[in-house]
Design a protein around this motif. Structure first.
Motif, short mmCIF file in Angstrom:
data_model
loop_
_atom_site.label_atom_id
_atom_site.label_comp_id
_atom_site.label_asym_id
_atom_site.label_seq_id
_atom_site.Cartn_x
_atom_site.Cartn_y
_atom_site.Cartn_z
N VAL A 182 39.92 -56.23 32.18
CA VAL A 182 38.88 -55.30 31.72
C VAL A 182 37.96 -54.95 32.90
O VAL A 182 37.60 -53.79 33.10
CB VAL A 182 38.07 -55.91 30.56
CG1 VAL A 182 36.89 -55.02 30.21
CG2 VAL A 182 38.96 -56.10 29.35
N THR A 183 37.61 -55.97 33.68
CA THR A 183 36.77 -55.72 34.85
C THR A 183 37.46 -54.74 35.80
O THR A 183 36.84 -53.81 36.32
CB THR A 183 36.52 -57.04 35.60
OG1 THR A 183 36.23 -58.05 34.66
CG2 THR A 183 35.37 -56.91 36.58
N ALA B 72 37.23 -51.33 34.39
CA ALA B 72 35.86 -50.84 34.53
C ALA B 72 35.61 -50.37 35.96
O ALA B 72 35.02 -49.32 36.19
CB ALA B 72 34.89 -51.94 34.14
N LEU C 150 31.84 -47.07 31.11
CA LEU C 150 31.42 -48.43 31.48
C LEU C 150 30.87 -49.16 30.26
O LEU C 150 31.16 -50.34 30.04
CB LEU C 150 30.36 -48.35 32.58
CG LEU C 150 29.83 -49.69 33.09
CD1 LEU C 150 30.94 -50.50 33.71
CD2 LEU C 150 28.71 -49.47 34.11
N THR C 151 30.10 -48.42 29.44
CA THR C 151 29.53 -49.02 28.24
C THR C 151 30.64 -49.51 27.32
O THR C 151 30.61 -50.63 26.82
CB THR C 151 28.64 -48.01 27.49
OG1 THR C 151 27.81 -47.37 28.44
CG2 THR C 151 27.81 -48.70 26.43
N ALA D 189 33.69 -50.25 28.14
CA ALA D 189 34.35 -51.40 28.78
C ALA D 189 33.54 -52.67 28.55
O ALA D 189 34.08 -53.73 28.23
CB ALA D 189 34.54 -51.14 30.27
N THR D 190 32.20 -52.54 28.71
CA THR D 190 31.35 -53.72 28.53
C THR D 190 31.41 -54.22 27.10
O THR D 190 31.47 -55.42 26.85
CB THR D 190 29.90 -53.39 28.91
OG1 THR D 190 29.89 -52.76 30.19
CG2 THR D 190 29.05 -54.64 28.94
N TYR E 136 34.52 -55.96 26.63
CA TYR E 136 34.37 -57.24 27.30
C TYR E 136 33.63 -58.23 26.41
O TYR E 136 34.07 -59.36 26.20
CB TYR E 136 33.60 -57.02 28.60
CG TYR E 136 33.61 -58.19 29.55
CD1 TYR E 136 34.54 -58.27 30.57
CD2 TYR E 136 32.66 -59.21 29.43
CE1 TYR E 136 34.55 -59.35 31.45
CE2 TYR E 136 32.66 -60.29 30.29
CZ TYR E 136 33.60 -60.35 31.31
OH TYR E 136 33.60 -61.40 32.16
N LEU E 137 32.52 -57.76 25.83
CA LEU E 137 31.71 -58.64 24.97
C LEU E 137 32.49 -59.07 23.73
O LEU E 137 32.43 -60.23 23.32
CB LEU E 137 30.42 -57.93 24.56
CG LEU E 137 29.31 -58.00 25.60
CD1 LEU E 137 28.11 -57.17 25.15
CD2 LEU E 137 28.88 -59.44 25.84
#
Lengths: 642, 581
Positions: free
Chosen positions: A56-57, A60, A112-113, A115-116, A119-120
């Motif tokens: 995921v990183t 991103a 990015l949001t 992706a974050t 990620y969360l």
């Protein structure tokens, strides 16, 4: 110093047959295989989530933060690279371009949001799965150990009395508690870690190969060294680890020996010499400890170093790739993360190997006992094979009523050539009382031990209704006898438990009757919580007379056909003595009784008295007959009367 | 709290080692921090296109060199610091062992050996862990944590502050959960102790269980106890299984913050992509120290608790010790006198001995008889000062034995205790002990006198047979005779024998007694026995009952008295006559 100091136990286990042991352990995991399977599935899920985080990183970075080569159309890439470059090089300052860049920036931040957020979500899911995995694994592991522990305990209980004289209680307790505990990690962390680590290794390898196989292969250059180092480490570490265990066992023995023999050491002024030899042993332990420090001090840094080398390779080879536009920056960053992840499981596996070894050493010791088949009732324990056995070795059902009990030419020795009983013969009819008299050490207690079948005679036989006792199961036989000893062993627990021996069929009315008949009512009344009063270790809150009364009550509960009474020698006050006599008289009513009489007044009322001296019957008969004999018994009687 | 000074000498002794270790550790931490910088430079250079293959190779080489340096220094600190902790372990264990040997019998009566063993192994191990990995991890966490945070702040202060948001939660969470886990861990341990005690009791009382065919019930109780233990473990894992993943969750949230906010900053060109990547690397560096904090505190706390426990033993003074200016005579005659001696184990307990007075001249033999529990063993235990009398005096050659140097006093006495104690060495070692003289002539004589010679031929290795822990391979009688040989080998002027022939058969017993009678006049001898034949020849015989002398005199005197002694004598006569017939 001394090659063999007498610590046989740890040494035998020099070589463990790992696979054989794991095979033996396997059946215990069978009832929990569904849970174990579920737990392993969770491990797989967790590992996949772990693996997806760097990915995921990567996405991103590549798509939104520093979009470069992997972006779908080359235009954005060029634009983008320019937009980044302008910050450093201020080359292009085009207005429309900057407006365009603003739009792109918004899009990128939106991406990015997302992706974050992804990620969360992964992180939280990871947390939840981790928690459940730990819970399920612990439950399954604990239950396996629980089964193993209860099996082992039941097994030990069934072993013969000689087994218990051979093995000190402390050792058996260690087997049933600490050794089982040692396997805890095997069933909880090791199984899950093994799967996790293997999946991680395979997963990372695949992901890296898919992301960029050239770069992956380049970074795998260090792998042979890692594997070599791991193997060498685990082998060396295992040897040192074993040596350390042996040393610690020796230190423990020396400590307990010194504590046990402190008087001798002090009286013979051995402190200095004993200290010196202890210090030498302790120093050996230090040296082995230093070897262990040395081995792990080499291994850990080497693995970490190889890890950094792998990162360096990724930087170099990957960097070249980035320059040649064949590798994206995101891939590079992901690779660095993956490489770091890659080295942890390898280190873990090498380290866990020690714990595994420790667990297996314990397992080996446990199976040594589980394989012990010196049972009280060997035939009962080999249920399956007994079908093939000839009838003579099968056990007979116990007769419902005891008509007679007899010794026929019985001889017995605990140690060869040191006979304790020789050629003992006698017979008791149902309902009769037999007293055994004789001086200390004449073999009275041993005779009792044979009747309870703690030991079997070396020659001759014990007969119940004219059938050899060995044809009955010990457990059946024993549930029909009751032993009342001079120092009854009471277990910590409530008074009720001690009397009822866990027999749930005793009603309160019956129990009251028993308490009445055994003269225990006044003890119960004296106790703060009555029957539910908790007896502490060794029942120190009771006098020895009271303990005896309770053991008489215990005998009543089992409603035995045969009573064995080892009479008290210690001083008991007259009132209690009277109560005990009365309770015993109640108990002996209509029951066959064999009394070991230390005072001849007890023997006097018996139907039959046998007099033992140095393991032989020297006289037998009723009290009046023996007095008329004017021999040994007569002299004893006179002396007592005097 | 003062227990920390126990460690001081070891820290001083190893100060250079520790210094080198700590320096190496700090160097490792700092070098580790450079690696993310190199990654940052490389990534920055890559994104700005201003890098050549050669530069790239340079970065890679820097990293390899750094890695090697790190490896080297890592080895150094591990070797130095963990080595020191091993040294602490060895030293403390020696200290404990040495101290235990000076403590008196009363102490060992009060303290269970299991408890002392736990100190010698578990506690010392806890201290080793705390002084080794514990201190390293603490140092690591502080140095690495601070430095990493500084580096991150250097890149971008705001971002660093945002990243640190979960930190307080981590600290609070650790404290909250550690307390909870500690409590539940204690409960698990308590359940384990209960279970161990239950198992121990069942195995110790196995004969009763078997005699009552109570195996099934006992198994059920065991199963219940084991189930309880499982339940407690599951209670623990409900906390522990929450705690560890939660720590991971927090650190991952930190990463998410970096990803989002750091990514934004990168997009807005506030920080470079290299900074961004380095930031992630730094975060990776402090994740572990953060997660380890709970573990480290726990380790250090447990180490401190263990150190306190060890210190408590080391601070226990021996109840019986040599006085200042103690008498150290080269030679004693061996006259023993008891003057109105009274003894009880606890000051408020019942008297075990009351009003004991007698005088034994050098070279005389005294016999002591009496029913079990009458105080015979306690009386002779006062002579080598295993205990001190509560009142009255014991005199040797006219001096109170408390005036003698303890070692000198005990050197004058060869003592045979009731339960023969053997060490796990060979038979020879058990007889001559570690300081004994290797004179074969004397050894053979002692073995003959103890009627051991014939028994030794039964063992293929003879005197060099290893007897196992507590002499497990030997019978009671064999152990007793080895202990007798040990006592007879000593050239001490006083010989004290507690029930020397209790575990041997009558004939062997007679041989041993005959051998002892031979050395009368050379030594002052005290024999406790329940067999009259072992004392009947004594110059004086004490007959004890409930801690008092009820009769005293020669064999003839006591027979005339017609009390306990005479009765026992007659009883044993009948027994022996019958056997002889």
């Amino acid at each position: 110093m001394r090659p063999d100091f007498g610590y046989f136990e740890e040494k035998q286990l020099g070589k463990t047959y790992d696979l054989r042991l794991l095979k033996k352990l396997f059946p215990y995991s069978r009832p929990y295989q569904k849970l174990l399977g579920l737990s392993i599935l969770l491990v797989v899920a967790i590992t996949l989530l772990d693996l997806s985080l760097p990915y995921v990183t990567k996405i991103a970075i590549d798509r939104f933060i520093v979009p470069q080569t992997t972006a779908p159309d080359r235009d954005t890439v060029h634009l983008d690279r320019r937009s980044i470059n302008q910050n450093f090089a201020q080359k292009h300052d085009d207005r429309s371009l900057s407006q365009n860049a603003d739009q792109i920036r918004r899009n990128r931040i939106q991406g990015l949001t997302i992706a974050t957020v992804v990620y969360l979500i992964i992180v939280v899911a990871n947390f939840i799965l981790n928690f459940w995995q730990k819970l399920i694994m612990e439950y399954a592991g604990q239950m396996i150990l629980h089964d193993l522990r209860t099996t082992l305990f039941a097994h030990i209980q069934k072993l013969s009395t000689t087994f218990f004289t051979r093995n000190p209680v402390g050792r058996l307790v260690t087997r049933a508690t600490n050794d089982i505990q040692n396997m805890h990690e095997l069933f909880t962390s090791i199984i899950s870690l093994l799967f996790k680590d293997l999946i991680l290794l395979v997963g990372i390898t695949i992901v890296m190969l898919v992301l960029n196989w050239r770069l992956a292969l380049a970074s795998f250059c260090v792998l042979p060294f890692v594997i070599l180092a791991s193997f060498r480490f685990s082998r060396n570490a295992r040897d040192v680890f074993r040596l350390l265990r042996v040393k610690i066992a020796e230190i423990n023995s020396r400590f307990s020996e010194t504590i046990g023999g402190i008087n001798i050491i002090q009286l013979y002024n051995q402190e200095k010499a004993n200290y010196q030899s202890f210090a030498a042993l302790n120093h050996e332990n230090y040296r082995v400890g230093m070897r262990q420090v040395h081995i792990s001090a080499i291994f850990m840094p080497v693995i970490e170093m190889l890890g950094v080398v792998a990162v360096a390779i990724v930087i170099y080879a990957g960097g070249r790739g980035v320059l040649a536009d064949s590798v994206s920056l995101g891939v590079l960053v992901a690779f660095i993360s993956y490489i770091k992840m890659f080295f942890r499981p390898i280190r873990d596996l090498a380290e866990k190997y020690n714990i595994l070894q420790n667990a297996l050493a314990s397992a080996e010791r446990i199976f040594l006992i589980l394989d012990e088949n010196d049972f009280d009732d060997p035939v009962l324990e080999t249920k399956i094979s007994s079908l093939d056995q000839p009838d003579t070795t099968r056990l007979r059902p116990l007769p419902t009523t005891f008509e007679s009990f007899a010794f026929e030419n019985v001889s017995f020795a605990y140690v060869e050539d040191e006979p304790v009983l020789q050629n003992i013969s006698f017979q008791v009819a149902a309902g009769q009382t037999l007293a055994i008299a004789g001086p200390t050490g004449s073999g009275k207690t041993t005779l009792l031990n044979l009747i309870i079948r703690f030991y079997e005679p070396n020659a001759g036989q014990l007969l119940l209704n004219a059938t050899d006792l060995r044809q009955f199961a010990k457990s059946d036989y024993r549930s029909n006898i009751a032993l009342v000893t001079q120092d009854p062993f009471l277990f910590s627990g409530t008074i009720r438990d001690n009397i009822c021996q866990g027999n749930p069929e005793i009603t309160n009315a019956e129990l009251n009757q028993i308490l009445e008949a055994s003269n225990c009512q006044h003890i119960i009344n004296r106790m703060p919580q009555g029957l539910t009063t908790h007896l502490s270790e060794g029942a120190s809150n009771l006098s020895s007379g009271e303990r005896q009364l309770l053991s008489i009550a215990r005998a009543f509960v089992s409603n035995p056909q045969l009573i064995l009474l080892d009479e008290a020698t210690s001083y008991i006050d007259a009132t209690t003595e009277h109560q005990i006599q009365q309770a015993l008289a109640n108990l002996m009513q209509n029951r066959t009784t064999i009394i070991v009489a230390h005072r001849l007044t007890t023997a006097k009322n018996a139907d039959q008295i046998i007099v033992l001296n140095r393991g032989q019957i020297i006289e037998a008969g009723t009290h009046t007959r023996l007095l008329a004999n004017r021999s040994f018994y007569f002299k004893l009687w006179q002396l007592m009367g005097a | 709290m003062t227990s920390h000074k126990l460690l001081k000498p070891y820290f001083i002794e190893n100060r250079y080692r520790i210094l080198v270790g700590l320096l190496s550790l700090i160097i490792v931490d700092l070098l580790q921090l450079i690696i993310p910088r190199i990654i940052k430079w490389a990534v920055d250079d890559l994104t700005t296109n201003g890098i050549s293959n050669v530069d790239l190779l340079k970065y890679a080489l820097y990293m390899v060199v750094l890695a090697m340096l790190i490896g080297l220094f890592r080895y150094a600190w591990r070797r130095c610091l963990l080595g020191t902790s091993r040294r602490v372990e060895e030293g403390l264990r020696n200290q404990l062992f040495n101290h235990l040997q000076t403590l008196s019998t009363a102490y060992f009566r009060k303290t269970s050996s299991g408890d002392l063993m736990a100190h010698a192994t578990n506690d010392i191990q806890q201290i080793r862990m705390a002084t080794g990995m514990g201190l390293v991890a603490l140092n690591d966490a502080v140095v690495l944590g601070t430095a990493a945070i500084c580096f991150m702040a250097y890149i971008n202060v705001t971002l660093t502050l945002f990243v640190l948001i979960p930190m307080p939660f981590i600290v609070l969470g650790t404290r909250f959960f550690s307390k909870k886990m500690y409590r539940r861990y204690q409960q698990v341990q308590a359940a384990f102790s209960d279970m161990t005690e239950l198992v121990r009791e069942r195995f110790a009382g196995i004969r009763i269980i078997k005699a009552y065919a109570g195996e099934e019930q006992s198994s059920n109780q065991m199963r219940a106890s084991s189930r309880h233990y499982v339940t407690e473990n599951l209670r623990l894992v409900r906390v522990a299984g929450f705690f560890m993943p939660m720590m991971l969750l927090f650190t991952n949230i930190c990463l998410a913050i970096v990803l989002f906010l750091g990514g934004r900053l990168t997009i807005y060109n506030t920080i470079t992509p290299g900074d961004f990547v380095a930031f992630i690397s730094y975060l990776g560096l402090i994740t572990w120290p953060m997660m380890a904090m709970g573990w480290v505190t726990n380790l250090l706390q447990r180490g401190a608790a263990s150190l306190d426990r060890i210190d408590r033993i080391l601070q226990t003074p021996p109840e019986i010790a040599s006085p200042p200016n103690a008498l150290k005579p080269k030679h004693v005659l061996g006259e023993i006198r008891f003057q109105n001696v009274e003894f009880r184990y606890q000051s408020d307990g019942p008297n075990i001995l009351s009003d004991i007075s007698f005088k034994l001249k050098p070279g005389q033999i005294m016999g002591i008889v009496g029913p079990p529990g009458s105080g015979k063993t306690t009386l002779i235990n006062l002579i080598p000062r295993l205990y001190d009398p509560s009142r009255g005096n014991v005199l040797l050659d006219g001096h109170d034995i408390r005036q003698f140097d303890l070692k000198t006093l005990r050197h004058q006495i060869a003592f045979l205790s009731q339960e023969p104690f053997l060490f796990a060495g060979t038979i020879r070692e058990n007889i001559i002990l570690k300081t004994g003289q290797p004179n074969d002539q004397l050894l053979t004589t002692a073995i003959d006198k103890a009627a051991l010679a014939a028994t030794l031929t039964l063992f293929p290795k003879g005197l060099d047979t290893i007897v196992g822990e507590k002499g497990i391979i030997l019978s009671g009688g064999q152990k007793q005779r080895i202990a007798i040989a040990r006592a007879l080998l000593s050239n001490a002027p006083i010989l004290v024998l507690d029930d020397p022939i209790s575990q041997v058969d009558v004939e062997t017993g007679q041989k041993i007694i005959a051998a002892i009678r031979q050395i009368r006049r050379f030594k002052t001898i005290i024999i406790v026995s329940h067999r009259i034949s072992a004392v009947s020849f004594a110059d004086q015989i004490l007959s004890l009952d409930s801690g008092r002398v009820i009769e005293a005199g020669t064999h003839a005197d006591l027979i005339d008295n017609n009390l306990y002694y005479a009765h026992t004598y007659q009883l044993q006569q009948i027994e022996e006559d019958t056997h002889a017939a």
